[in-house]
Motif scaffolding. Structure first.
Motif, mmCIF file in Angstrom:
data_model
loop_
_atom_site.group_PDB
_atom_site.id
_atom_site.type_symbol
_atom_site.label_atom_id
_atom_site.label_comp_id
_atom_site.label_asym_id
_atom_site.label_seq_id
_atom_site.Cartn_x
_atom_site.Cartn_y
_atom_site.Cartn_z
ATOM 1 N N ASP A 163 43.848 49.086 46.476
ATOM 2 C CA ASP A 163 44.773 48.132 47.090
ATOM 3 C C ASP A 163 44.415 48.032 48.575
ATOM 4 O O ASP A 163 44.715 48.934 49.362
ATOM 5 N N GLY A 271 45.626 43.520 46.715
ATOM 6 C CA GLY A 271 46.039 43.339 48.096
ATOM 7 C C GLY A 271 45.366 42.141 48.740
ATOM 8 O O GLY A 271 44.408 41.558 48.215
ATOM 9 N N GLY A 272 45.863 41.776 49.931
ATOM 10 C CA GLY A 272 45.318 40.615 50.623
ATOM 11 C C GLY A 272 43.852 40.753 50.968
ATOM 12 O O GLY A 272 43.095 39.774 50.949
ATOM 13 N N LYS A 275 40.839 39.388 48.703
ATOM 14 C CA LYS A 275 40.464 37.973 48.633
ATOM 15 C C LYS A 275 39.227 37.653 49.466
ATOM 16 O O LYS A 275 38.732 36.524 49.429
ATOM 17 N N ASP A 314 48.341 36.432 41.724
ATOM 18 C CA ASP A 314 47.844 36.598 43.090
ATOM 19 C C ASP A 314 47.750 38.091 43.408
ATOM 20 O O ASP A 314 48.743 38.813 43.292
ATOM 21 N N GLU A 316 47.815 39.619 46.096
ATOM 22 C CA GLU A 316 48.719 40.042 47.165
ATOM 23 C C GLU A 316 50.062 40.517 46.622
ATOM 24 O O GLU A 316 50.808 41.210 47.315
#
Length: 615
Positions: A163, A271-272, A275, A314, A316
């Motif tokens: 993550d 997690g962001g 991406k 997603d 996130e």
């Protein structure tokens, strides 16, 4: 943090048109510590394994992990056990994924336990309290994330979840149906953002926007910190972030190998930070894996959650969705409420919770349960060491839902616990008159070579000499001065005491204390005599207590003020080495099972024995 939580809560309440009072939270993994724990339980005979034995086994393994953490010289301060996962069960040396319903005699359990510093946990609770929210569930971000990204039915495979947040990356590994380890990398998405800031002179928010747009736009436009409008192709941005991306991938690969013991079968990036374009391929290269085996998380969210308004694939959403899944599906046992002395109790441990677990999680310790006998007072009287024992502790009181129960009781949802800690006994105390039996005897003694009054309170290590020669300058009346003056006399220069030569110069006899007292009184006849000391009556001696321990009579002196004896007071007389027991100890009073806090009556027959070995 509390103000931000309050603002978010207010927005959600306005959106949902309802009042929110309870919250499920996850602590960041940056401060976590992990320890392995092993515990064995050998039963007297083959038994069917139920929830009680499984809970006892897992609790023992968790306690072993706590003991390992406390022995580590690098672990300073207090840590909370916030969760654990079972990595292996054994029944009679045969591995099983689930013990429930099986029969066996020797049970073993291995766990991987996670701990957080108390400061982290306490600050989270304080922030939620500031926001007006009651915490009903606390877990760790990597635990929550893996519950969303890798559901239990997939954990037979050797999988790893990473993550990738802003400042840190949480990593969890699973195999053979269990989560086997957690760790954390101190690199994450911020390293990429900072590389963009340095290369193009942007502020943090602008760099974050450019990082997100690079994958979907050919041309990027922004204003730098000098106020100049800039335009650059996305390929130029990718060239700048490639070295930082490689460093992130290398560190993730190193941590994954460390926690998993090598490259896993597959890796999910969440997690962001996941991406970032090209990161899955970079991680696969660093792990020397097939690029198709490293994927962005999200495809498995639908196995545990559903939404008709949001797209849940997603990456996130991994951690927030994992918090909801963990609490909502009961994947962490602390998602139910228990009250302690009228307030919500902090609950961190997974698995079965006993009353003792809850008390320890909320700041109590073993001393609060059993108390401590007051320290003894040791002095020397005429060369003989004399010990005055301290008062016994007042036992604790533990009531669960209004019923007095032992600390080993397993706690259920909505239980109300009332606990009054034990009070340690007062230390042993005696005045010199009480120790010698009368004020008259105290008047003809020396303490540490100097006279004292009958009210002088003995101190540890004092040396008392009775029927001593009292100096002329310390007559009987002067020896009965106030306790403060007496305290100054203790430890005075022994040269002030009489020697035979000085007695001869004064015309006094050295034969017997009576003559000394008479001469001392005569020498004070021309002085104004102070009030005679009032003898202090000694406490009436109480009769001894008689019990039968392991069928042999045991006579013990009465405790001060007639305080009762408890079963635990007799442990030291049982002749057992409690530091090296090889099997359980049975406690019985008058042929009935007894507890440590059982109050004993005169004539009670007490049995404290090792359990009989199996044939």
């Amino acid at each position: 943090m509390g103000k931000v939580a309050a603002q978010v809560t207010a927005r959600l309440e306005a959106r949902l048109n309802c009042k929110l009072t309870r919250v499920c939270i996850a602590a960041a993994g940056r401060a976590l510590h992990t320890e392995a724990g092993h515990f064995e339980l050998e039963l007297p005979e083959v038994r069917r394994i139920g929830e009680d034995l499984i809970g006892q086994l897992e609790a023992g393994a968790g306690s072993a992990a706590e003991a390992a953490l406390s022995k580590s010289g690098q672990r300073l301060g207090r840590f909370y056990l916030v969760g654990y996962t079972v990595s292996r069960y054994l029944v009679d040396s045969y591995p099983l994924s689930n013990l429930r319903g099986h029969n066996g005699q020797k049970l073993e359990c291995d766990v991987v336990a996670t701990f957080l510093p108390s400061e982290v946990v306490d600050s989270l609770y304080s922030a939620m309290q500031t926001a007006g929210l009651e915490v009903v569930s606390l877990t760790l971000e990597p635990i929550a994330a893996i519950n969303a990204a890798i559901p239990p039915e997939l954990r037979l495979l050797n999988l790893v979840m990473a993550d990738i947040g802003a400042g840190t990356s949480d990593i969890a590994a699973c195999r053979d149906g269990s989560v086997v380890g957690y760790t954390m990398a101190t690199v994450a998405g911020d390293e990429i953002t900072e590389a963009i800031m340095r290369a193009f002179l942007t502020d943090f928010s602008t760099a974050e926007r450019l990082k997100a747009e690079a994958a979907r736009r050919e041309t990027l436009r922004f204003t730098d910190i000098l106020g100049l409008e800039q335009e650059l192709p996305s390929s130029a941005l990718k060239e700048v972030i490639t070295p930082a991306e490689g460093q992130l991938a290398d560190e993730l690969a190193r941590r994954i190998r460390e926690v998993n013991g090598g490259a896993p079968s597959a890796v999910f990036l969440a997690g962001g930070g996941s991406k970032l374009e090209g990161l899955p391929q970079a991680v696969a290269s660093a792990l020397e894996m097939d690029p198709r085996r490293v994927s962005v998380a999200g495809s498995n969210f639908k196995m545990s959650a559903f939404s008709d308004t949001e797209e849940l694939n997603d990456p996130e959403y991994t951690t927030p969705l994992g918090i909801a899944v963990s609490a909502g599906l009961g994947l962490i046992s602390d998602s139910y409420r228990v009250s302690l002395n009228g307030h919500p109790a902090k609950l961190f441990r997974s698995g079965a919770l006993t009353a003792l677990d809850v008390l320890q999680m909320n700041g109590y310790n073993y001393a609060d349960l059993i108390g401590r006998t007051g320290s003894s007072l040791a002095v020397t009287i005429d060369g003989q060491r004399t010990l005055y024992r301290g008062e016994p502790a007042e036992p604790s009181s533990l009531r669960i839902n209004g019923t007095e129960l032992p600390p080993s009781t397993v706690i259920q949802a909505a239980d109300a616990i009332e606990f009054t800690p034990a009070r340690s006994g007062k230390p042993g105390r005696r005045t010199i008159a009480e120790a010698l039996g009368s004020a008259a005897d105290a008047a003809v003694c020396l303490v540490n070579g100097a006279p004292v009054g009958p009210g002088y309170e003995l101190r540890p290590g004092d040396a008392v000499v009775t029927n001593a020669i009292v100096p002329v300058k310390a007559t009987v009346s002067e020896a009965a001065d106030s306790e403060a003056a007496s305290s100054h006399a203790v430890g005075a220069d022994s040269s002030s005491a009489f020697s035979p030569d000085s007695l001869a110069r004064e015309g006094l006899s050295t034969h017997g204390s009576a003559g000394i007292l008479s001469s001392a009184a005569d020498s004070a006849a021309n002085r104004e005599a102070g009030p005679a000391p009032i003898p202090q009556p000694s406490e009436e001696a109480l009769p001894p207590r008689l019990f039968f321990l392991n069928e042999a009579p045991l006579e013990l002196p009465a405790k001060p003020k007639g305080a009762p004896y408890y079963l635990m007071d007799l442990l030291e007389y049982a002749g057992l080495d409690f530091e090296h027991l090889d099997r359980p100890v049975t406690l019985r009073v008058n042929e009935e099972n007894g507890s440590f806090m059982r109050v004993l009556a005169d004539g009670d027959r007490v049995s404290i024995r090792l359990e009989e070995p199996r044939a």
